[in-house]
Design an enzyme around this catalytic site. Structure first.
Site, PDB file in Angstrom:
ATOM      1  N   GLN B 133      24.932   7.440  13.875  1.00 51.91           N
ATOM      2  CA  GLN B 133      24.438   6.849  13.905  1.00 51.91           C
ATOM      3  C   GLN B 133      23.791   6.601  14.975  1.00 51.91           C
ATOM      4  O   GLN B 133      22.917   4.921  15.225  1.00 51.91           O
ATOM      5  CB  GLN B 133      25.024   5.317  13.529  1.00 51.91           C
ATOM      6  N   MET B 500      -1.790   2.774 -11.368  1.00 49.23           N
ATOM      7  CA  MET B 500      -2.314   2.789  -9.936  1.00 49.23           C
ATOM      8  C   MET B 500      -3.126   4.056  -9.611  1.00 49.23           C
ATOM      9  O   MET B 500      -4.344   4.919  -9.530  1.00 49.23           O
ATOM     10  CB  MET B 500      -2.710   1.975  -8.909  1.00 49.23           C
TER      11      MET B 500
HETATM   12  C1  LIG Z   1       6.002   3.354  -1.516  1.00 46.42           C
HETATM   13  C2  LIG Z   1       4.830   3.355  -1.910  1.00 46.42           C
HETATM   14  N1  LIG Z   1       4.455   4.409  -2.494  1.00 46.42           N
HETATM   15  C3  LIG Z   1       3.616   5.415  -2.985  1.00 46.42           C
HETATM   16  C4  LIG Z   1       2.571   4.435  -3.000  1.00 46.42           C
HETATM   17  C5  LIG Z   1       0.345   4.617  -3.451  1.00 46.42           C
HETATM   18  N2  LIG Z   1       0.843   4.153  -5.282  1.00 46.42           N
HETATM   19  C6  LIG Z   1       0.275   2.755  -4.991  1.00 46.42           C
HETATM   20  S1  LIG Z   1      -0.260   2.239  -6.449  1.00 46.42           S
HETATM   21  C7  LIG Z   1       1.025   3.344  -7.080  1.00 46.42           C
HETATM   22  C8  LIG Z   1       1.583   3.000  -8.725  1.00 46.42           C
HETATM   23  C9  LIG Z   1       1.985   1.528  -8.874  1.00 46.42           C
HETATM   24  O1  LIG Z   1       2.552   2.473  -9.750  1.00 46.42           O
HETATM   25  P1  LIG Z   1       3.137   0.884 -11.154  1.00 46.42           P
HETATM   26  O2  LIG Z   1       4.365  -0.066  -9.895  1.00 46.42           O
HETATM   27  O3  LIG Z   1       3.929   1.326 -12.543  1.00 46.42           O
HETATM   28  O4  LIG Z   1       2.575   0.041 -11.062  1.00 46.42           O
HETATM   29  P2  LIG Z   1       1.231  -0.457 -12.111  1.00 46.42           P
HETATM   30  O5  LIG Z   1      -0.365   0.680 -10.560  1.00 46.42           O
HETATM   31  O6  LIG Z   1       1.016   0.649 -13.056  1.00 46.42           O
HETATM   32  O7  LIG Z   1       0.739  -1.626 -12.688  1.00 46.42           O
HETATM   33  C10 LIG Z   1       1.843   4.311  -6.261  1.00 46.42           C
HETATM   34  C11 LIG Z   1       2.287   4.836  -6.944  1.00 46.42           C
HETATM   35  C12 LIG Z   1       3.057   2.699  -2.525  1.00 46.42           C
HETATM   36  N3  LIG Z   1       1.191   2.101  -2.588  1.00 46.42           N
HETATM   37  N4  LIG Z   1       3.793   2.763  -1.583  1.00 46.42           N
END
Ligand SMILES: Cc1ncc(C[n+]2csc(CCOP(=O)(O)OP(=O)(O)O)c2C)c(N)n1
Lengths: 184, 602
Positions: B133, B500
């Site tokens: 670790q 998004m």
């Molecule tokens: C840790 C992380 N991984 C990937 C992303 C890229 N990302 C931005 S928004 C999103 C989708 C989020 O989906 P959700 O939580 O369902 O929210 P919604 O946009 O549908 O309201 C992703 C994958 C991020 N911001 N953070």
């Protein structure tokens, strides 16, 4: 209801061009503690700044202060940004752009190895004399010279020696200090 | 003598203990935290921090919240810090404990949140041997902390911790990590009180120059189209009162970044709403057309500026910031004032008043501008089409806002469309009420952050406006919420998409929804049950209010599954690579709105 967008001319990231890039010599006074050099170097690599040379050594044993001299380049805005970013590092005490803020002396030292015999050997000796380079080590087939001076001078010296059997170079990178009584 | 002192001195006030008393490093850590006013730590134990955990066992002054993941511990500390203005503290073990904390540290760095992370390290003789670790924690976290330390001896330990707090708070706040080898936690040494610790400054803030203040006020008095552009720095500086006073005095309209929401009351007629990529039409147009921009504690981030070469082309710009490196980084400004936002605005206000007594500011000067802004406002850029049969996500946030008005409410969010809808439709009249991951955009931030907020404000209503995907990144912290009886409300805007991502694929990639559909979502109601929380689902508009009321009435942590329309987009929107006055409004989008150059942007 859509507004049409005109094509973007920008690529990411867009740094407004504030004139041509130029060289800058930064003097950075730091607390000599573990990791300090990697903080400075890490900052340059993380933010995409350029390091042309870097020298570092402790200069005040009592206060544990080291002096780092960095040769970098960029637009005026970029150099200001580099200075501000360096200033944010906790162990950094002072940052000065000696090229800009003061009339500074700069020097570099190089150790240069020549492997040559016959005419080349004689010619190399002559060039060394002109540049006030000191032979530190001599064999029948090689020399090692020590030369100090501004970077341009050292570059010129190396250019002249290249056809004469230059085989290895070790350079310190630029050191600088302010002229006159004032200190950084 | 040493042991006698150790046992008898245990519960004594630290400052009265003779400074020669020897204590273990672990006790010294807690003494220092105590003197710094820490009453809660979010942590996760492991081999390399066992001595500290042992010391915590008999220390009743400090509460420890056992999280379920170190990322959660750091986000909880962030939520705690953001909602209180104090420094949040996380405690993690070496190796995987430290690497799990990295996301939280990077998040706190980008959003300037003051936190201290204490990590265990393998004993000094093992460092560099690839011990069990072991990882190079200070190396790994160097670029995602404001500063970090490897404590080399117990003697230096308490001093380091005091300096760490100083650095975390001072200037532009940020995360500081202290890595403590296990043998240092056992080693005995004397305590260094806070007053005796060295406090190096990270940013040396120069005195405010009178000239600059006069110059700024001069520009303000002559402006015809002024706008305040404010950011999270106002909240960090605790300068909302000064901002309000200055805005009221001048009558200038005001917009804010995502991070600055709440520093100025959203109910005020001078408020333009948030600016930036998904900001309001009036805010973005005002930024574009203004002749004087007064930026306070914001950093001209790319989400805010859009296309830089078209950013507010005809304005003079004043930038007030505590961090000199923020000035002229992305956008060159005409006048930079380095300093504490509160102090600078106090000085500006005093100067403005002084000038008022000489000659009244002619309010007519900006009347036309305010009318123009009213025109933009009348276009209601946050309008959306309601639906009868299914819940619209915007509507869900709107109802949540209406039904919690007047309550003592704190909102956190995850990252995605729901975050933007929360920013657009939930309104804040007070600072420190809105916790969101702005800079790093960390999915999984909101749930543990809510937990941290709830710990700080046990009687408040703390709601995480979440996305169905984000919430699964740190869902396990529900378990911690249940363990400590923290009744956080997780309001999941469930569109069954990584919404998004899907929106960008729709606009930029020809509707090819590559891997953005959340297949096999868990049943959030059953999941809540499984954790020992309270699960609620709403699927129809007509049942929404009653279900929200049910959530508000619950004394338990709640997972609220708000099933919404799947393919809603966040509007208005400044596409990547476009300018502020080139906003896309709601309605049909063809996919051609974004230029090829824009597509390479993020
Ligand atoms: C840790 C992380 N991984 C990937 C992303 C890229 N990302 C931005 S928004 C999103 C989708 C989020 O989906 P959700 O939580 O369902 O929210 P919604 O946009 O549908 O309201 C992703 C994958 C991020 N911001 N953070």
């Amino acid at each position: 209801m859509n507004t049409t967008t005109t094509p973007s001319q920008s690529v990411y990231p867009v740094t407004p061009d504030q004139g041509a890039a130029k060289e800058a010599i930064l003097t950075v006074i730091v607390d000599n503690e573990p990791g300090v050099l990697s903080r400075v170097v890490g900052l340059f690599s993380a933010r995409g700044y350029n390091i042309e040379s870097l020298t570092v050594a402790e200069v005040d044993v009592e206060k544990h202060r080291s002096r780092i001299t960095i040769v970098t380049s960029g637009t005026e805005q970029k150099i200001e940004q580099i200075k501000a970013q360096l200033g944010r590092l906790v162990p950094v005490r002072r940052v000065a752009d000696v090229t800009k803020e003061s009339d500074a002396l700069t020097r570099e030292l190089a150790l240069v190895k020549i492997s040559a015999t016959g005419d080349h050997r004689v010619e190399a000796m002559r060039v060394a004399e002109i540049f006030r380079a000191r032979p530190l080590d001599t064999t029948h087939t090689s020399f090692i010279f020590e030369v100090t001076g501004a970077r341009d001078k050292i570059n010129a010296f190396l250019d002249l020696l290249r056809p004469l059997g230059l085989t290895e170079v070790s350079r310190t990178g630029v050191l600088s200090i302010r002229r006159g009584a004032e200190t950084d | 003598m040493t042991t006698a002192l150790k046992t008898s001195g245990m519960n004594e006030a630290v400052s009265t203990a003779p400074s020669t008393a020897q204590k273990s490093g672990a006790e010294l850590v807690l003494d220092a935290l105590e003197e710094q006013g820490v009453d809660v730590i979010f942590g996760y134990p492991g081999g390399a921090v066992l001595p500290i955990y042992d010391a915590l066992h008999h220390r009743s002054s400090i509460q420890h919240i056992l999280m379920r993941h170190e990322q959660g511990a750091v986000h909880a500390a962030e939520g705690y810090a953001r909602s209180t203005g104090k420094v949040g503290v996380a405690l993690v073990t070496s190796g995987p404990g430290a690497t799990n904390a990295v996301t939280g540290l990077a998040d706190a760095l980008l959003d300037s949140i003051p936190i201290i992370c204490i990590s265990g390290q393998v004993a000094r003789p093992f460092i560099g041997t690839d011990a069990f670790q072991e990882c190079d924690t200070t190396g790994i976290t160097r670029s995602c902390t404001k500063h970090n330390y490897l404590a080399q001896s117990a003697k230096s330990l308490s001093g380091i911790i005091h300096e760490a707090f100083h650095i975390a708070r001072r200037g532009r706040p940020g995360p500081v990590l202290v890595d403590i080898p296990k043998d240092v936690q056992f080693e005995e040494a004397a305590y260094t009180p806070r007053a005796e610790a060295k406090n190096r400054n990270c940013i040396v803030v120069p005195d405010i120059k009178n000239n600059d203040i006069e110059h700024a006020v001069e520009l303000m008095r002559h402006a015809r189209r002024p706008v305040f552009y404010t950011g999270g720095g106002v909240i960090n500086a605790g300068a909302s009162a000064q901002l309000r006073a200055l805005a009221r005095q001048t009558g200038f309209p005001l917009t804010s970044t995502l991070m600055g929401l709440g520093s100025f009351p959203a109910s005020d007629p001078q408020w333009l709403g948030m600016l930036g990529m998904h900001g309001s039409l009036e805010a973005n147009n005002a930024m574009h057309d203004c002749d004087l921009m007064i930026c306070v504690g914001a950093r001209f981030d790319d989400r805010v500026t859009g296309r830089l070469d078209a950013f507010s082309p005809n304005s003079r710009k004043i930038h007030i910031d505590i961090d000199p490196s923020s000035v002229n980084k992305n956008v060159p400004v005409d006048l930079a004032i380095i300093g504490d936002a509160g102090e600078v605005m106090d000085a500006m206000l005093a100067e403005w008043r002084r000038r008022e007594t000489q000659e009244k500011h002619d309010k007519v000067r900006i009347a036309e501008w305010l009318m123009q802004i009213d025109g933009w406002r009348a276009r209601k850029s946050f309008q959306f089409e309601p639906a009868d049969d299914r819940i619209k996500p915007q509507h869900a946030v709107q109802r949540l806002y209406e039904l919690t008005r007047g309550k003592d409410v704190y909102i956190t969010t995850e990252v995605g469309q729901h975050q933007m809808w929360a920013a657009q439709y939930f309104h804040f009249d007070e600072p420190n009420r809105w916790m969101t991951s702005g800079g790093l955009g960390t999915m999984g931030y909101g749930l543990p952050a809510a937990l941290g907020v709830q710990v700080a404000h046990p009687d408040a209503l703390v709601i995480d406006i979440a996305g169905d995907a984000s919430v699964q990144m740190t869902m396990q912290e529900m378990s911690a919420a249940v363990q400590y009886g923290l009744p956080i409300k997780i309001f999941i805007i469930n569109n069954a998409y990584l919404g998004m991502v899907r929106q960008w694929q729709e606009l930029l990639h020809g509707r090819r929804y590559s891997h953005s559909y959340s297949d096999s979502l868990p049943d959030f109601v059953k999941l809540a049950d499984a954790y020992g929380g309270h699960g609620i689902r709403a699927e129809k508009p007509h049942e929404l209010d009653a279900k929200i009321e049910e959530m508000l009435a619950s004394k338990k942590p709640v997972l609220f599954d708000c099933v919404v329309t799947n393919e809603e987009n966040v509007f208005p929107m400044i596409p990547s690579g476009a300018a502020h006055n080139e906003m896309l409004m709601g309605g049909a989008v063809t996919g051609d709105e974004i230029s090829d150059e824009g597509k390479v942007l993020v």
